[in-house]
Design a protein around this motif. Structure first.
Motif, PDB file in Angstrom:
ATOM      1  N   LEU A  51       8.717 -44.623  30.406  1.00  0.00           N
ATOM      2  CA  LEU A  51       9.853 -45.416  29.937  1.00  0.00           C
ATOM      3  C   LEU A  51       9.536 -46.893  29.723  1.00  0.00           C
ATOM      4  N   PRO A  52       8.842 -47.585  30.658  1.00  0.00           N
ATOM      5  CA  PRO A  52       8.576 -49.002  30.394  1.00  0.00           C
ATOM      6  C   PRO A  52       7.813 -49.248  29.100  1.00  0.00           C
ATOM      7  N   ALA A  53       6.812 -48.414  28.803  1.00  0.00           N
ATOM      8  CA  ALA A  53       6.038 -48.590  27.581  1.00  0.00           C
ATOM      9  C   ALA A  53       6.891 -48.348  26.339  1.00  0.00           C
ATOM     10  N   LEU A  54       7.764 -47.357  26.391  1.00  0.00           N
ATOM     11  CA  LEU A  54       8.638 -47.082  25.243  1.00  0.00           C
ATOM     12  C   LEU A  54       9.666 -48.189  25.054  1.00  0.00           C
ATOM     13  N   TRP A 331      18.570 -52.162  32.902  1.00  0.00           N
ATOM     14  CA  TRP A 331      18.732 -51.358  31.689  1.00  0.00           C
ATOM     15  C   TRP A 331      17.762 -50.179  31.641  1.00  0.00           C
ATOM     16  N   ILE A 332      16.551 -50.393  32.111  1.00  0.00           N
ATOM     17  CA  ILE A 332      15.559 -49.310  32.092  1.00  0.00           C
ATOM     18  C   ILE A 332      15.861 -48.263  33.165  1.00  0.00           C
ATOM     19  N   ASN A 333      16.267 -48.706  34.340  1.00  0.00           N
ATOM     20  CA  ASN A 333      16.235 -47.825  35.512  1.00  0.00           C
ATOM     21  C   ASN A 333      17.580 -47.325  36.020  1.00  0.00           C
ATOM     22  N   THR A 334      18.692 -47.830  35.498  1.00  0.00           N
ATOM     23  CA  THR A 334      19.974 -47.371  36.024  1.00  0.00           C
ATOM     24  C   THR A 334      20.162 -45.872  35.813  1.00  0.00           C
ATOM     25  N   THR A 335      19.826 -45.373  34.623  1.00  0.00           N
ATOM     26  CA  THR A 335      19.985 -43.937  34.374  1.00  0.00           C
ATOM     27  C   THR A 335      19.127 -43.099  35.326  1.00  0.00           C
ATOM     28  N   THR A 483      13.332 -50.324  42.242  1.00  0.00           N
ATOM     29  CA  THR A 483      13.415 -51.338  41.187  1.00  0.00           C
ATOM     30  C   THR A 483      14.665 -52.199  41.350  1.00  0.00           C
ATOM     31  N   MET A 484      15.737 -51.627  41.924  1.00  0.00           N
ATOM     32  CA  MET A 484      16.964 -52.388  42.092  1.00  0.00           C
ATOM     33  C   MET A 484      16.802 -53.505  43.121  1.00  0.00           C
ATOM     34  N   LEU A 485      15.900 -53.314  44.081  1.00  0.00           N
ATOM     35  CA  LEU A 485      15.615 -54.381  45.036  1.00  0.00           C
ATOM     36  C   LEU A 485      14.894 -55.532  44.343  1.00  0.00           C
ATOM     37  N   PHE A 486      13.994 -55.208  43.417  1.00  0.00           N
ATOM     38  CA  PHE A 486      13.330 -56.248  42.625  1.00  0.00           C
ATOM     39  C   PHE A 486      14.353 -57.013  41.778  1.00  0.00           C
TER      40      PHE A 486
END
Length: 514
Positions: A51-54, A331-335, A483-486
């Motif tokens: 996902l990050p690369a896309l 935006w990337i990780n909530t889903t 990631t949410m902690l970051f």
């Protein structure tokens, strides 16, 4: 002698409405992208690690497009005006991208096609969006800047509500939310198609209902001598620079690229190294062009203006960097976080996953709806009571608490409260930095400076897209909730960094709420 300075006409309610209504449509496009592209990619076969690369398309296109469009729009004047030609061109291309995106499963390489269409969509949205930031400064008096950006933020929030709620609403109207493996649900398809139509209609409203001030009128508003006196100073300053800094950027980029294999980092980090090298090369070319006396060169102008940013803009840049790092993580990780930890499924073909993905649209609707209300109701009150700088710091801290809740909470309904905090922060991020900047920037360069300010929106997103994957793979494989902690930490650092902005502001406030 220059022209005497005159004041711009004061805009009433409908003037403020017309100036920013197009942003309502643009944000529908961004909301559909932000809330659904991870779902699209995973449906088409992408893994969590992909996902990050896309997603890197979104910030990269903004980095390349916004400074160029800002530079060009500052120098444009034709029958449509100064900014409106770019509104219109971006709206046409964005609507076409939203129309074509749902057809990705029909293509020979659907995941690649979807990634390419994300590039097209994001570039087109940026072509429309960038001039809207400068448009507020073009059209409004200094004492209306806060009101103008608040109205723009309200439309951003409202547009994002509409874009985010589309799939959930369609499901409740009976549109199928499940599809065969590798196919997009009808809720997603029809959301993109309806969103494209709404985007185009909203931008056309602003194009048809506003009249831009001519360059001669703008010169009279600014004072002709003041508008032109410093135009070539950044290029002259650039000509005096050595090539040492350019060489350092190239060396840093090469070191980052070489570290990928040495430290076993994710391949996306190579892009970061390539961008650092590219900037070093472009800065060297810009210095060479400036030394040759080509002051009209776009490259020299952009690099010169970047190097010569006002001090308040430099200090706000750090705030933007950490704020947008947190937003892009969201935006990337909530889903993946909500579907895996709250709804218990990471399988895009499962009913639980799709139920969770639709709930993400509801969550995004809440934070955008809160932002729309906060922009007009909460932010003006906080700003009057605490000032713009402290208001932004307070709102970012509240947003950090919202991200922390995602790390700790496993109840879908409870996450709605977390989104209230994130929505308050989002409203402030969209309004306060721009209200602080608008009256500090030379009017003739509003486009390029607003475009360059976007660099500090884009660079953190690129770092998240390139580096976060390596961090997660190394320390938290298969656990996206970290990631949410970051994200929470990023907002806290941004809130603290606002303390440095106060010292760069004029002693007399430049923006007052009307």
């Amino acid at each position: 002698m220059g022209q005497p300075r005159t004041d711009k006409p004061r805009q009433g309610f409908w003037g403020l409405w017309n100036i920013s209504f197009g942003f309502f449509g643009i944000q529908i496009g961004f909301a559909l992208q932000n809330a659904n592209m991870s779902r699209v990619f995973q449906t088409l076969g992408a893994s969590m690690d992909d996902l990050p690369a896309l997603w890197v398309a979104a910030p990269l296109t903004g980095l390349l497009v916004q400074p160029v469009i800002g530079h060009l729009s500052d120098r444009t004047w034709n029958r449509l005006g100064r900014r409106r030609p770019y509104f219109l061109a971006g709206a046409v291309l964005s609507a076409l991208a939203l129309l074509i995106m749902p057809l990705s499963p029909l293509m020979g390489a659907p995941l690649v096609f979807a990634a390419v269409m994300l590039w097209v969509l994001d570039a087109s949205l940026n072509v429309s969006m960038e001039p809207f930031r400068a448009f507020v400064g073009d059209m409004l008096r200094t004492d209306q800047h806060s009101a103008g950006y608040a109205v723009q933020t309200a439309f951003i929030g409202a547009g994002a509500v509409v874009g985010s709620i589309f799939p959930w609403l369609l499901e409740h109207l009976g549109v199928p939310n499940l599809a065969p493996d590798g196919q997009l649900p009808d809720t997603v398809k029809w959301s993109f198609w309806a969103g494209g139509a709404a985007l185009f209609a909203a931008v056309m409203w602003t194009v048809l209902t506003t009249r831009e001030y001519s360059p001669e009128e703008q010169a009279a508003f600014a004072g002709a001598e003041g508008a032109a006196a410093t135009d070539d100073l950044p290029v002259r300053a650039l000509a005096a620079k050595t090539y040492v800094s350019s060489g350092l950027w190239v060396a840093l980029g090469l070191a980052v690229a070489l570290s990928v294999e040495a430290l076993d980092l994710e391949k996306e980090v190579l892009l970061l190294g390539a961008l650092l090298v590219l900037y070093g090369v472009l800065s060297a070319l810009a210095i060479s062009s400036a030394r040759a006396g080509r002051s009209s060169s776009m490259l020299s102008s952009i690099v010169g203006d970047f190097a010569g940013m006002p001090e308040v803009m430099k200090r706000l840049a750090l705030v933007q960097f950490f704020s947008w790092s947190g937003l892009f993580i969201m935006w990337i990780n909530t889903t993946p976080v909500v579907t895996q930890y709250v709804f218990g499924s990471s399988d895009p073909a499962s009913a639980a996953y799709n139920e969770g993905a639709n709930w993400v649209n509801v969550l995004f609707t809440v934070y955008n709806g809160v932002a729309a209300v906060a922009a007009l109701a909460l932010l003006p009150w906080l700003s009057r009571r605490f000032g713009q700088v402290r208001t932004h710091s307070i709102c970012l801290t509240i947003g950090a608490a919202g991200f922390l809740a995602f790390f700790l909470v496993r109840d879908a309904q409870a996450l709605l409260l977390a989104e209230v905090g994130i929505g308050i922060a989002w409203a402030s991020i969209l309004a306060m930095p721009y209200a602080i900047l608008a009256s500090s920037l030379p009017q003739a360069k509003l486009g390029i400076y607003m475009g360059l300010f976007n660099v500090f929106v884009v660079v953190p997103q690129l770092l998240v897209a390139t580096v976060m994957g390596s961090i997660m793979q190394a320390f938290f494989p298969g656990e996206p909730v970290w990631t949410m902690l970051f994200a929470a930490a990023g907002f806290i650092v941004a809130a603290l960094a606002m303390g440095r902005v106060s010292a760069a502001l004029p002693s007399t406030p430049v923006n007052k709420d009307p």
